[in-house]
Write a protein that holds these residues in place. Structure first.
Motif, PDB file in Angstrom:
ATOM      1  N   ARG A 280       2.164   1.683  -3.420  1.00 58.29           N
ATOM      2  CA  ARG A 280       1.095   2.215  -4.278  1.00 58.29           C
ATOM      3  C   ARG A 280       0.997   3.725  -4.157  1.00 58.29           C
ATOM      4  O   ARG A 280       0.911   4.449  -5.163  1.00 58.29           O
ATOM      5  CB  ARG A 280      -0.248   1.575  -3.916  1.00 58.29           C
ATOM      6  CG  ARG A 280      -1.391   1.959  -4.855  1.00 58.29           C
ATOM      7  CD  ARG A 280      -2.750   1.643  -4.247  1.00 58.29           C
ATOM      8  NE  ARG A 280      -3.021   2.447  -3.069  1.00 58.29           N
ATOM      9  CZ  ARG A 280      -3.431   3.720  -3.122  1.00 58.29           C
ATOM     10  NH1 ARG A 280      -3.615   4.324  -4.285  1.00 58.29           N
ATOM     11  NH2 ARG A 280      -3.657   4.389  -2.006  1.00 58.29           N
ATOM     12  N   ARG A 281       1.011   4.219  -2.919  1.00 59.48           N
ATOM     13  CA  ARG A 281       0.914   5.671  -2.716  1.00 59.48           C
ATOM     14  C   ARG A 281       2.117   6.397  -3.312  1.00 59.48           C
ATOM     15  O   ARG A 281       1.977   7.464  -3.919  1.00 59.48           O
ATOM     16  CB  ARG A 281       0.778   5.991  -1.225  1.00 59.48           C
ATOM     17  CG  ARG A 281      -0.550   5.573  -0.607  1.00 59.48           C
ATOM     18  CD  ARG A 281      -0.805   6.314   0.691  1.00 59.48           C
ATOM     19  NE  ARG A 281       0.267   6.102   1.647  1.00 59.48           N
ATOM     20  CZ  ARG A 281       0.273   5.148   2.565  1.00 59.48           C
ATOM     21  NH1 ARG A 281      -0.741   4.310   2.650  1.00 59.48           N
ATOM     22  NH2 ARG A 281       1.272   5.031   3.416  1.00 59.48           N
ATOM     23  N   GLU A 282       3.303   5.829  -3.133  1.00 57.88           N
ATOM     24  CA  GLU A 282       4.503   6.481  -3.661  1.00 57.88           C
ATOM     25  C   GLU A 282       4.481   6.530  -5.191  1.00 57.88           C
ATOM     26  O   GLU A 282       4.851   7.548  -5.792  1.00 57.88           O
ATOM     27  CB  GLU A 282       5.758   5.764  -3.167  1.00 57.88           C
ATOM     28  CG  GLU A 282       6.037   5.972  -1.689  1.00 57.88           C
ATOM     29  CD  GLU A 282       7.459   5.575  -1.298  1.00 57.88           C
ATOM     30  OE1 GLU A 282       8.258   5.237  -2.193  1.00 57.88           O
ATOM     31  OE2 GLU A 282       7.764   5.617  -0.099  1.00 57.88           O
TER      32      GLU A 282
ATOM     33  N   GLN B 268       2.749   6.145   8.450  1.00 55.97           N
ATOM     34  CA  GLN B 268       1.771   7.166   8.832  1.00 55.97           C
ATOM     35  C   GLN B 268       1.882   7.631  10.276  1.00 55.97           C
ATOM     36  O   GLN B 268       1.258   8.624  10.644  1.00 55.97           O
ATOM     37  CB  GLN B 268       0.354   6.614   8.597  1.00 55.97           C
ATOM     38  CG  GLN B 268       0.043   6.320   7.148  1.00 55.97           C
ATOM     39  CD  GLN B 268      -1.322   5.684   6.974  1.00 55.97           C
ATOM     40  OE1 GLN B 268      -1.529   4.517   7.282  1.00 55.97           O
ATOM     41  NE2 GLN B 268      -2.273   6.464   6.474  1.00 55.97           N
TER      42      GLN B 268
ATOM     43  N   ASN C  44       1.937   9.121  -6.402  1.00 55.09           N
ATOM     44  CA  ASN C  44       2.469  10.480  -6.271  1.00 55.09           C
ATOM     45  C   ASN C  44       3.537  10.758  -7.321  1.00 55.09           C
ATOM     46  O   ASN C  44       3.617  11.868  -7.867  1.00 55.09           O
ATOM     47  CB  ASN C  44       3.042  10.686  -4.868  1.00 55.09           C
ATOM     48  CG  ASN C  44       1.964  10.739  -3.806  1.00 55.09           C
ATOM     49  OD1 ASN C  44       0.822  11.105  -4.074  1.00 55.09           O
ATOM     50  ND2 ASN C  44       2.309  10.358  -2.584  1.00 55.09           N
TER      51      ASN C  44
ATOM     52  N   GLU D 117       0.828  -1.201   0.000  1.00 54.98           N
ATOM     53  CA  GLU D 117       0.000   0.000   0.000  1.00 54.98           C
ATOM     54  C   GLU D 117       0.865   1.254   0.000  1.00 54.98           C
ATOM     55  O   GLU D 117       0.551   2.242  -0.679  1.00 54.98           O
ATOM     56  CB  GLU D 117      -0.938  -0.001   1.205  1.00 54.98           C
ATOM     57  CG  GLU D 117      -1.705   1.289   1.428  1.00 54.98           C
ATOM     58  CD  GLU D 117      -2.596   1.705   0.269  1.00 54.98           C
ATOM     59  OE1 GLU D 117      -3.009   2.882   0.256  1.00 54.98           O
ATOM     60  OE2 GLU D 117      -2.865   0.883  -0.637  1.00 54.98           O
ATOM     61  N   THR D 118       1.984   1.239   0.737  1.00 56.62           N
ATOM     62  CA  THR D 118       2.886   2.385   0.734  1.00 56.62           C
ATOM     63  C   THR D 118       3.537   2.553  -0.630  1.00 56.62           C
ATOM     64  O   THR D 118       3.684   3.675  -1.136  1.00 56.62           O
ATOM     65  CB  THR D 118       3.960   2.228   1.822  1.00 56.62           C
ATOM     66  OG1 THR D 118       3.327   2.025   3.091  1.00 56.62           O
ATOM     67  CG2 THR D 118       4.833   3.466   1.905  1.00 56.62           C
TER      68      THR D 118
END
Length: 762
Positions: free
Chosen positions: A293-295, A455, A298, A290-291
């Motif tokens: 994916r976010r990176e 987070q 962005n 998930e991290t």
């Protein structure tokens, strides 16, 4: 003129046909043929919707899932709207192609996209005789056309239009592609159920192997699903799927793709799956994925000259990460084992005093702060109405360490059920590069989405003390200088009185810096900070890569600053990385579907040491003493670990947070344990101290690494011996006891009162 005469002759001949009813029948048939021809011509002309042209069909591009790979290039996850991984037809084994043709289109190699005998069979059996089992008459080429250009969904004339468009498209496909290429295109587009599209995704999902490694019986299972992907799903209906698989094998034998004896032996095999859903909630390292994916999302949004055509869910990006899958598996299993045991101890120690059971004030505050309550409150509902809504019971699944349970429960029940769970975050990085090796963001991603690595920032307790001592050594304080452990009441700090967890006799003891760090003596840490200066300690933290806001107060020495796990790990890496901190990172490179590199991680360059080599060696020796005979000695005594290990435990005020930071010659591992709610702490220090709650996450994992032949090399490296100068600087009496007369006039129950005044005069 001759044409007119010919037409007149035809009309006269038609009128001479006897009897009249036959003439009318013939007229009706001719009219129907003409109308049908006009209708077919209108479909071909695009009056009922455009047909794809040859240039479009030559450049078929499917939406493709982006793939996430571990450091060993094994697939660990996907991001997709539809789970599809197109592959070259040459990478599809013959058994898959043969199974497909045998069961779906036996005359595939004998027609040109339309199987007219099958159409006649469907016409007579289905339409005239009402036989629903006669099949649909569509060839694989027509099915491919349907997959590429889904039907409009209308019945009656709309269905006929769709069928005709598929036939025309199938003929065009047959003119452009070879038979084998059409099979490849079909197998890359067709749905296999469970949101997997294409043979490669289905093979990875149901059998855990790439399509090129499929065995014949596995290929038959997947091809058998195509008749009805839900009804023949081997995960949901294994017995039904087994029957269908054997029917496919029988068809392969009938069409001479298999010897009969071989087919019989394969039909006798049991159905065995290796199901890998590649969903967000399941599989390896969900918090890590998930991290990532976010990176990547962005990066796609912010990168210079961004190509708007690139999409994380459809463009088929390949994301190569740093994760070591062997380390991650061991980290996850060690976490589950330790946290389940710790949870049981935690709840037993609280008993009926548990705040989630009987503390009405806590329960009320917790409910009011919850997302469901806030959502209803934002809609204008009053408190009582919200409680009434949240109190409605319904079928629900509640999870604990024993698994999932279906029950009747309300949202309020669910909130208090999950309020009691301890959570965790643990991170291992390569201390030389910052590459993430393992990542545990929480105990269960499905039910606890909050990632305590990416987070969260929590008070770090005594794990901050090494930074204080590093600053002290850099400021010139002698590591053999002794500091009194006696409590001091600082009158200019509202009588703030830091204390130790030892007995009263500690008031008579004076610790060297090494001994004070080894035993995590709070009163000494504050005095070291005082002599060093708060600004110097904050500056040292910044030089070691900590960007989090830090309280510029004396309590900083006790770790009241809230710092993220990655920052702390990067700072600790400096003790084995030539005094240079590292920035943990997850992604090595990203390529497009053709393999072109779009992003590559660039190592940090020209990073200056955060402190001297002399200080680095001193601190490493002091942190090894913490493990060899201090607050982290369980590593040796309980877990029997014998490698070179340094580290520091940490426990925050009221046992809210438990920490352990470990250093080995090649790795740094930081672990945290606590509750989601800052209001709840551990019931006592015995359970909640870092050595008991957080240290085992490292110790159990590291012990498994040492026993794994493929990972053992990470545990066999050595720190190296300190210089003779450093060894001499630490050659002193660790603890001195006050003399008789000083003890006589010292009341251990009474703190000394004075003002706090650091070396900057503050």
């Amino acid at each position: 003129m001759s044409e007119i005469r010919t037409v007149k002759k035809l009309i006269r001949a038609f009128r001479s046909v006897r009897p009249p009813w036959f003439r009318y029948l013939l007229a009706s048939l001719l009219t129907g043929v003409v109308l049908m021809a006009l209708f077919i011509g209108s479909v071909y002309a695009g009056l009922w919707g455009r047909l794809p042209g040859k240039s479009e069909l030559r450049d078929i591009r499917h939406d493709r899932a982006s793939e996430v790979y571990a450091a060993d290039s094994s697939l660990i996850g996907k991001y997709y709207l539809a789970d599809r991984q197109p592959i070259a037809v040459d990478d599809i084994p013959d058994c898959v192609l043969e199974a497909l043709v045998a069961i779906e289109d036996e005359r595939f190699y004998r027609h040109s996209g339309i199987d007219y005998p099958s159409l006649l069979r469907v016409f007579f059996k289905t339409l005239l005789m009402g036989d629903s089992g006669a099949g649909g008459g569509s060839t694989l080429s027509q099915q491919l056309a349907k997959n590429l250009y889904p039907r409009s969904g209308g019945g009656g004339p709309g269905l006929v239009v769709d069928k005709l468009k598929e036939m025309f498209t199938a003929r065009r496909l047959e003119r452009i592609y070879s038979k084998k290429e059409i099979l490849g295109l079909y197998l890359n587009t067709v749905s296999f159920g469970d949101n997997s599209f294409g043979i490669e995704s289905a093979s990875q999902k149901f059998f855990g192997v790439p399509a090129e490694e499929l065995r014949t019986e596995e290929a038959a299972t997947l091809i058998g699903m195509l008749k009805a992907t839900h009804s023949y799903n081997p995960r949901l209906f294994p017995e039904r799927s087994l029957e269908r698989r054997n029917l496919v094998l029988d068809a392969m034998a009938r069409n001479e793709y298999l010897e009969r004896e071989r087919a019989d032996s394969l039909q006798a095999l049991p159905l065995e799956l290796d199901y890998n859903p590649y969903s967000a909630n399941e599989g390896m390292a969900p918090y890590f994925r998930e991290t990532v994916r976010r990176e990547v999302a962005n990066w796609l949004k912010d990168r210079p000259g961004a190509d708007s055509a690139l999409n994380l869910y459809t463009s088929g990006l390949r994301i190569y990460t740093t994760l070591n899958p062997g380390m991650q598996r061991l980290a996850e299993s060690s976490m589950r084992e330790h946290m389940q045991s710790l949870q049981a101890d935690f709840e037993e120690a609280y008993g009926n005093r548990a705040p989630w059971k009987n503390n009405r004030k806590f329960i009320d505050r917790y409910i009011r702060q919850s997302p469901p309550y806030r959502k209803l409150a934002s809609s204008g509902l009053g408190h009582e109405d919200i409680l009434d809504s949240l109190g409605q019971k319904r079928p629900m699944v509640l999870a604990d360490w024993g698994g999932e349970t279906e029950t009747e429960a309300s949202t309020l029940d669910s909130l208090m059920h999950y309020a009691r769970f301890l959570n965790t975050g643990s991170l291992a990085i390569d201390s030389r590069s910052g590459a993430v090796l393992s990542w545990i963001g929480g105990i269960n991603f499905k039910y606890f989405k909050y990632d305590h690595i990416s987070q969260s920032r929590r008070q770090v307790g005594s794990t901050f003390k090494p930074i204080v001592y590093t600053a002290a050594l850099e400021s010139g304080i002698d590591p053999c200088q002794h500091f009194s452990a006696r409590e001091v009441r600082y009158e200019n700090l509202e009588d703030w009185t830091p204390s130790n967890s030892g007995d009263k006799d500690e008031a008579y003891l004076n610790y060297s810096m090494q001994a004070a760090l080894q035993n995590s003596v709070n009163t000494v840490a504050v005095k070291v900070l005082e002599q060093t200066g708060i600004p110097q300690v904050v500056a040292q933290a910044r030089a070691m890569g900590i960007d989090a806001p830090l309280p510029e107060k004396p309590s900083l020495a006790l770790g009241t600053g809230s710092i993220g796990i990655p920052e702390l790990a990067g700072a600790y890496a400096s003790f084995v990385n030539q005094s240079r901190p590292v920035t943990p990172y997850l992604i090595e490179r990203i390529t497009d579907r053709e393999g072109n590199v779009l992003y590559r991680h660039e190592p940090e360059k020209d990073l200056q040491p955060a402190y001297s080599e002399r200080t680095r060696q001193l601190m490493l020796e002091m942190l090894q003493a913490v493990v060899d005979g201090g607050t982290a000695s369980r590593i040796r005594s309980t877990y029997g670990l014998r490698g070179d290990i340094a580290g520091k435990t940490g426990t925050t005020q009221n046992n809210k947070d438990a920490w352990f930071a470990a250093i080995t010659p090649r790795m740094v591992h930081v672990s945290w344990v606590g509750l989601e709610s800052h209001e709840i702490g551990f019931p006592n220090t015995r359970i909640g101290q870092g050595a008991n709650a957080a240290l085992p996450l490292f110790a159990q994992w590291y012990g498994e690494l040492a026993r794994d032949p493929d990972l053992r090399e990470w545990t066999t490296q050595r720190f190296g011996d300190p210089s003779s100068e450093v060894a001499g600087l630490l050659d002193c009496e660790p603890v001195k006891r006050d003399g008789f007369f000083k003890r006589l006039f010292t009341n251990p129950d009474k703190a000394k009162t004075r003002k706090f005044k650091d070396n900057n005069g503050n």
